[in-house]
Design a protein around this motif. Structure first.
Motif, short mmCIF file in Angstrom:
data_model
loop_
_atom_site.label_atom_id
_atom_site.label_comp_id
_atom_site.label_asym_id
_atom_site.label_seq_id
_atom_site.Cartn_x
_atom_site.Cartn_y
_atom_site.Cartn_z
N LEU A 138 -4.74 93.69 -23.19
CA LEU A 138 -4.48 94.96 -23.87
C LEU A 138 -2.99 95.24 -24.00
N TRP A 139 -2.24 95.08 -22.92
CA TRP A 139 -0.80 95.33 -22.98
C TRP A 139 -0.08 94.24 -23.78
N GLY A 140 -0.56 93.00 -23.67
CA GLY A 140 0.06 91.90 -24.41
C GLY A 140 -0.09 92.05 -25.91
N THR A 141 -1.27 92.47 -26.36
CA THR A 141 -1.44 92.68 -27.80
C THR A 141 -0.64 93.89 -28.27
N LEU A 142 -0.45 94.85 -27.40
CA LEU A 142 0.32 96.03 -27.78
C LEU A 142 1.82 95.72 -27.92
N ILE A 143 2.36 94.86 -27.08
CA ILE A 143 3.79 94.57 -27.13
C ILE A 143 4.12 93.31 -27.92
N TYR A 144 3.13 92.68 -28.56
CA TYR A 144 3.40 91.42 -29.26
C TYR A 144 4.50 91.54 -30.33
N PRO A 145 4.57 92.60 -31.12
CA PRO A 145 5.67 92.67 -32.09
C PRO A 145 7.05 92.64 -31.43
N LEU A 146 7.18 93.27 -30.29
CA LEU A 146 8.45 93.24 -29.56
C LEU A 146 8.74 91.82 -29.06
N VAL A 147 7.74 91.17 -28.50
CA VAL A 147 7.91 89.80 -28.01
C VAL A 147 8.27 88.87 -29.16
N TYR A 148 7.55 89.00 -30.27
CA TYR A 148 7.83 88.15 -31.43
C TYR A 148 9.24 88.42 -31.98
N GLY A 149 9.64 89.68 -32.02
CA GLY A 149 10.97 90.03 -32.53
C GLY A 149 12.08 89.43 -31.69
N VAL A 150 11.91 89.46 -30.37
CA VAL A 150 12.92 88.88 -29.48
C VAL A 150 13.00 87.37 -29.69
N PHE A 151 11.84 86.71 -29.76
CA PHE A 151 11.85 85.26 -29.96
C PHE A 151 12.36 84.89 -31.36
N LEU A 152 12.08 85.71 -32.35
CA LEU A 152 12.60 85.46 -33.70
C LEU A 152 14.12 85.58 -33.72
N TYR A 153 14.65 86.61 -33.08
CA TYR A 153 16.09 86.79 -33.02
C TYR A 153 16.76 85.62 -32.30
N CYS A 154 16.20 85.24 -31.16
CA CYS A 154 16.78 84.13 -30.39
C CYS A 154 16.65 82.81 -31.14
N SER A 155 15.55 82.63 -31.84
CA SER A 155 15.36 81.41 -32.61
C SER A 155 16.35 81.32 -33.77
N ASN A 156 16.66 82.44 -34.39
CA ASN A 156 17.64 82.44 -35.48
C ASN A 156 19.07 82.31 -34.94
N LEU A 157 19.28 82.76 -33.71
CA LEU A 157 20.60 82.67 -33.10
C LEU A 157 20.95 81.21 -32.76
N PHE A 158 19.97 80.50 -32.21
CA PHE A 158 20.15 79.09 -31.86
C PHE A 158 19.31 78.26 -32.82
N LYS A 159 19.92 77.58 -33.76
CA LYS A 159 19.18 76.93 -34.84
C LYS A 159 18.58 75.57 -34.45
N GLN A 160 19.12 74.86 -33.51
CA GLN A 160 18.66 73.50 -33.25
C GLN A 160 17.45 73.50 -32.31
N THR A 161 17.45 72.63 -31.35
CA THR A 161 16.30 72.45 -30.46
C THR A 161 16.00 73.72 -29.66
N THR A 162 17.01 74.45 -29.27
CA THR A 162 16.79 75.68 -28.53
C THR A 162 16.04 76.70 -29.39
N GLY A 163 16.37 76.77 -30.67
CA GLY A 163 15.67 77.65 -31.58
C GLY A 163 14.21 77.26 -31.73
N LEU A 164 13.94 75.95 -31.69
CA LEU A 164 12.57 75.46 -31.76
C LEU A 164 11.79 75.88 -30.51
N ILE A 165 12.43 75.85 -29.38
CA ILE A 165 11.78 76.26 -28.14
C ILE A 165 11.43 77.75 -28.17
N TYR A 166 12.34 78.57 -28.71
CA TYR A 166 12.05 80.00 -28.82
C TYR A 166 10.91 80.26 -29.82
N ALA A 167 10.87 79.48 -30.90
CA ALA A 167 9.77 79.63 -31.85
C ALA A 167 8.45 79.22 -31.22
#
Length: 107
Positions: free
Chosen positions: A51-80
């Motif tokens: 229940l809490w995980g589905t509620l905060i998923y947009p926040l989790v996805y947004g953080v991983f999207l930001y970090c993935s765009n910040l680091f474009k190579q292999t690290t970005g792939l890990i965040y994705a």
């Protein structure tokens, strides 16, 4: 090749966000409800994580999207990939969040 794979993972992780408003309403109702059944701690933890995980998923996805765009190579792939791992954990918790069915009394 890594960039295409990273973008594909981010798109797959964004697909659940299209139905998020409906999921958020259901999660809020689930968090607000109380149960009169005595269920083991394991099932309660799985239910609350789902229940809490589905509620905060947009926040989790947004953080991983930001970090993935910040680091474009292999690290970005890990965040994705991490956003998909979080979705996998939500799916696993949805499979195990319900209490086992009551056995019928022996006749």
């Amino acid at each position: 090749m890594i960039e295409v794979l990273r973008i594909a993972m981010l798109v797959i992780g964004a697909i659940p966000l299209m139905i998020y408003p409906f999921i958020a309403i259901a999660s809020i109702m689930g968090i607000a409800s109380t149960s009169s059944l005595k269920v083991p701690l394991y099932y309660r933890v799985m239910e609350k994580f789902f229940l809490w995980g589905t509620l905060i998923y947009p926040l989790v996805y947004g953080v991983f999207l930001y970090c993935s765009n910040l680091f474009k190579q292999t690290t970005g792939l890990i965040y994705a990939l991490a956003s998909l791992v979080f979705l996998l954990m939500l799916w696993i918790s949805s499979r195990f969040m319900n209490a086992p069915p009551r056995s019928s009394p022996a006749e």
